[in-house]
Design an enzyme around this catalytic site. Structure first.
Site, PDB file in Angstrom:
ATOM      1  N   GLY A 165      34.578   7.287  65.761  1.00  0.00           N
ATOM      2  CA  GLY A 165      35.470   8.506  65.568  1.00  0.00           C
ATOM      3  C   GLY A 165      34.798   9.739  65.421  1.00  0.00           C
ATOM      4  O   GLY A 165      35.056  10.749  65.885  1.00  0.00           O
TER       5      GLY A 165
ATOM      6  N   ASN B 206      40.978  10.267  54.580  1.00  0.00           N
ATOM      7  CA  ASN B 206      40.411   9.225  54.127  1.00  0.00           C
ATOM      8  C   ASN B 206      40.290   8.937  52.655  1.00  0.00           C
ATOM      9  O   ASN B 206      40.094   7.955  52.131  1.00  0.00           O
ATOM     10  CB  ASN B 206      38.986   9.002  54.892  1.00  0.00           C
ATOM     11  CG  ASN B 206      38.138  10.503  54.662  1.00  0.00           C
ATOM     12  OD1 ASN B 206      38.706  11.397  54.759  1.00  0.00           O
ATOM     13  ND2 ASN B 206      36.839  10.354  54.323  1.00  0.00           N
TER      14      ASN B 206
ATOM     15  N   GLN C 212      42.411   7.769  60.252  1.00  0.00           N
ATOM     16  CA  GLN C 212      42.872   6.849  59.014  1.00  0.00           C
ATOM     17  C   GLN C 212      44.407   6.456  59.346  1.00  0.00           C
ATOM     18  O   GLN C 212      44.779   5.485  58.632  1.00  0.00           O
ATOM     19  CB  GLN C 212      42.618   7.429  57.803  1.00  0.00           C
ATOM     20  CG  GLN C 212      41.202   7.528  57.435  1.00  0.00           C
ATOM     21  CD  GLN C 212      40.796   6.358  56.938  1.00  0.00           C
ATOM     22  OE1 GLN C 212      41.220   5.080  56.774  1.00  0.00           O
ATOM     23  NE2 GLN C 212      39.293   6.187  56.892  1.00  0.00           N
TER      24      GLN C 212
ATOM     25  N   SER D 128      39.931   5.373  66.120  1.00  0.00           N
ATOM     26  CA  SER D 128      38.803   4.677  65.720  1.00  0.00           C
ATOM     27  C   SER D 128      39.120   3.416  65.439  1.00  0.00           C
ATOM     28  O   SER D 128      40.403   3.197  65.043  1.00  0.00           O
ATOM     29  CB  SER D 128      37.900   5.093  64.750  1.00  0.00           C
ATOM     30  OG  SER D 128      36.520   4.480  64.553  1.00  0.00           O
ATOM     31  N   ALA D 129      38.493   2.394  65.823  1.00  0.00           N
ATOM     32  CA  ALA D 129      38.881   0.811  65.815  1.00  0.00           C
ATOM     33  C   ALA D 129      38.652   0.203  64.553  1.00  0.00           C
ATOM     34  O   ALA D 129      39.256  -0.729  64.333  1.00  0.00           O
ATOM     35  CB  ALA D 129      38.357  -0.044  66.925  1.00  0.00           C
ATOM     36  N   HIS D 130      37.783   0.478  63.647  1.00  0.00           N
ATOM     37  CA  HIS D 130      37.220  -0.383  62.559  1.00  0.00           C
ATOM     38  C   HIS D 130      37.678   0.023  61.155  1.00  0.00           C
ATOM     39  O   HIS D 130      37.536  -0.703  60.125  1.00  0.00           O
ATOM     40  CB  HIS D 130      35.795   0.038  62.601  1.00  0.00           C
ATOM     41  CG  HIS D 130      35.187   1.128  61.982  1.00  0.00           C
ATOM     42  ND1 HIS D 130      34.660   1.159  60.596  1.00  0.00           N
ATOM     43  CD2 HIS D 130      35.123   2.264  62.414  1.00  0.00           C
ATOM     44  CE1 HIS D 130      34.347   2.365  60.359  1.00  0.00           C
ATOM     45  NE2 HIS D 130      34.276   3.140  61.342  1.00  0.00           N
TER      46      HIS D 130
ATOM     47  N   THR E 205      27.444   3.370  80.132  1.00  0.00           N
ATOM     48  CA  THR E 205      28.297   2.342  80.291  1.00  0.00           C
ATOM     49  C   THR E 205      29.100   1.750  79.124  1.00  0.00           C
ATOM     50  O   THR E 205      28.854   1.817  78.231  1.00  0.00           O
ATOM     51  CB  THR E 205      27.216   0.994  80.576  1.00  0.00           C
ATOM     52  OG1 THR E 205      26.379   1.301  81.618  1.00  0.00           O
ATOM     53  CG2 THR E 205      27.993  -0.445  80.930  1.00  0.00           C
TER      54      THR E 205
ATOM     55  N   CYS F 160      29.069   7.531  51.513  1.00  0.00           N
ATOM     56  CA  CYS F 160      27.994   8.328  51.805  1.00  0.00           C
ATOM     57  C   CYS F 160      26.998   7.504  52.570  1.00  0.00           C
ATOM     58  O   CYS F 160      26.618   6.546  52.071  1.00  0.00           O
ATOM     59  CB  CYS F 160      27.405   8.788  50.356  1.00  0.00           C
ATOM     60  SG  CYS F 160      26.787  10.444  50.634  1.00  0.00           S
TER      61      CYS F 160
HETATM   62  C1  LIG Z   1      39.041  10.485  58.807  1.00  0.00           C
HETATM   63  C2  LIG Z   1      38.002  10.174  59.353  1.00  0.00           C
HETATM   64  N1  LIG Z   1      37.284  10.772  60.584  1.00  0.00           N
HETATM   65  C3  LIG Z   1      36.454  10.232  61.054  1.00  0.00           C
HETATM   66  C4  LIG Z   1      35.781   9.181  60.758  1.00  0.00           C
HETATM   67  C5  LIG Z   1      34.706   8.523  61.689  1.00  0.00           C
HETATM   68  O1  LIG Z   1      34.832   7.695  62.451  1.00  0.00           O
HETATM   69  P1  LIG Z   1      33.628   6.663  62.630  1.00  0.00           P
HETATM   70  O2  LIG Z   1      33.149   5.834  61.397  1.00  0.00           O
HETATM   71  O3  LIG Z   1      34.477   5.686  63.659  1.00  0.00           O
HETATM   72  O4  LIG Z   1      32.620   7.257  63.395  1.00  0.00           O
HETATM   73  C6  LIG Z   1      35.971   8.568  59.515  1.00  0.00           C
HETATM   74  C7  LIG Z   1      35.028   7.355  59.036  1.00  0.00           C
HETATM   75  O5  LIG Z   1      34.755   7.344  57.832  1.00  0.00           O
HETATM   76  C8  LIG Z   1      37.032   8.972  58.787  1.00  0.00           C
HETATM   77  O6  LIG Z   1      37.536   8.439  57.795  1.00  0.00           O
END
Ligand SMILES: Cc1ncc(COP(=O)(O)O)c(C=O)c1O
Length: 376
Positions: free
Chosen positions: A76, A146, A174, A194-196, A232, A316
């Site tokens: 992300g 978040n 989120q 984002s995937a995680h 890649t 953090c």
């Molecule tokens: C609202 C938001 N945007 C962006 C990110 C960044 O995503 P990534 O951890 O995949 O770089 C986060 C991750 O903490 C997030 O909570």
């Protein structure tokens, strides 16, 4: 190994990262034994290309967007930077509630006013857009926060911005896997995912950008992702991303459990147990809660000893906990911001986990409130 180590440990830090779903793990293990580079012309390359295309279509379907709009990135943060830096924007408007990967991406930006429930002032957005109407302007707003879980009225934001010819980017990191949403219906121009945060792997995400956005790649050197992101493709991670969307369950059932936990704690500690943005629409999995007078770093350590992983506002990267800029912008009160923790649940969380958390919170509150009032 980790499961053994953390047997009785309750994980409530899904907004930092979620445990990989076992079905995703299985898919990724298979994908890791694939050999081809998706850009190679031979049979194995073509097979890898097919796997990436399949994933692109699955993700496109999930977010209701043309799969061709998807630009895979390493997460992300990269996608957010691409949205803000990949176009020569003459003016950027954002909220003070943004993740650092938005907040720190441009050299300058105009900040929107927010109310005490963590929602942006739409009238302020309109006034700022009116003043910037002659410029190529981007409005970037975090769809679900978040730290507080607050969900912004994205369709209204887009409709106001488009009235003034501005483009809109939403950080939907989120939202993904936690709340249903549609890229097409929201009429957004760009969106980050984002995937995680819900059960997929770390280090993979995407910027979803309409073809009309004149993006220049930040990472250059190859023609991948239609010249918008060289490198890649990470076939296993991209496949895992799509698998996570297909396999992780809806999280709506978490909402009443969080409500119950908040009510239980507030019935015990009264108004001092302040819940950020309690009156706003929020994600089903997020509670941002104040334990008065106790710094959030102390709380995080205490909960860790009691067997809970929670976090102090945003994670953090340096391991240092600072007063949250986001929380401060909502309450203008350092004391509240310093003593707020984030409880965020997900696919593995049980009702019992949150009941147990509330009991532990009350125990720690009682212990600290009598002995350490005035600590801050
Ligand atoms: C609202 C938001 N945007 C962006 C990110 C960044 O995503 P990534 O951890 O995949 O770089 C986060 C991750 O903490 C997030 O909570």
């Amino acid at each position: 190994m980790v499961q053994q180590f953390c047997k009785d440990y309750v994980y409530l830090d899904y907004n930092a990262t979620a445990p990989l779903h076992p079905a995703v793990h299985e898919v990724m293990i298979d994908l890791l034994s694939e050999t081809g580079n998706p850009s190679s012309i031979h049979k194995l390359g073509r097979r890898s290309r097919y796997l990436v295309t399949q994933a692109r279509h699955g993700i496109g379907q999930y977010i209701d967007a043309d799969p061709e709009y998807i630009i895979f990135t390493a997460g992300g943060s990269e996608a957010n930077n691409l949205a803000l830096q990949g176009v020569n924007w003459e003016h950027i408007i954002m909220s003070p509630l943004e993740h650092d990967s938005i907040y720190k991406a441009p050299l300058s930006a105009e900040l929107l006013a927010v109310d005490d429930q963590g929602l942006i002032h739409l009238s302020d957005l309109e006034a700022k857009l009116q003043a910037a109407r002659d410029k190529k302007t981007l409005v970037s707003v975090i769809w679900a926060n978040n730290e507080t879980g607050v969900i912004q009225p994205m369709e209204e934001i887009v409709s106001i911005a488009h009235k003034y010819g501005a483009y809109v980017h939403a950080d939907a990191v989120q939202m993904m896997g936690k709340k249903e949403f549609s890229f097409s219906k929201s009429m957004l121009d760009m969106m980050t995912v984002s995937a995680h945060k819900f059960g997929g792997p770390q280090g993979v995400g995407a910027l979803v950008a309409k073809e009309s956005i004149p993006l220049t790649a930040l990472i250059r050197g190859g023609g991948q992702e239609k010249n918008r992101r060289a490198g890649t493709e990470n076939v296993a991670a991209i496949g895992g991303f799509a698998a996570a969307l297909a396999h992780t369950p809806s999280l709506e059932h978490l909402y009443p459990w969080h409500q119950e936990m908040e009510e239980d704690i507030q019935a015990f500690a009264g108004h001092e147990a302040y819940v950020f943005s309690q009156k706003s629409p929020r994600l089903p999995n997020t509670t941002c809660l104040v334990m008065p007078y106790i710094p959030n770093a102390t709380q995080v350590m205490n909960f860790d000893l009691e067997g809970f992983a929670i976090s102090a506002g945003s994670a953090c990267s340096s391991g240092r906990v600072q007063v949250s800029r986001v929380l401060k912008s909502i309450v203008q009160d350092d004391l509240k911001a310093i003593s707020a923790i984030r409880i965020s649940s997900g696919w593995k969380t049980t009702h019992q986990d949150l009941i147990h958390f509330a009991e532990t919170w009350k125990k720690l509150y009682q212990r600290h409130a009598s002995s350490q009032k005035g600590l801050l």
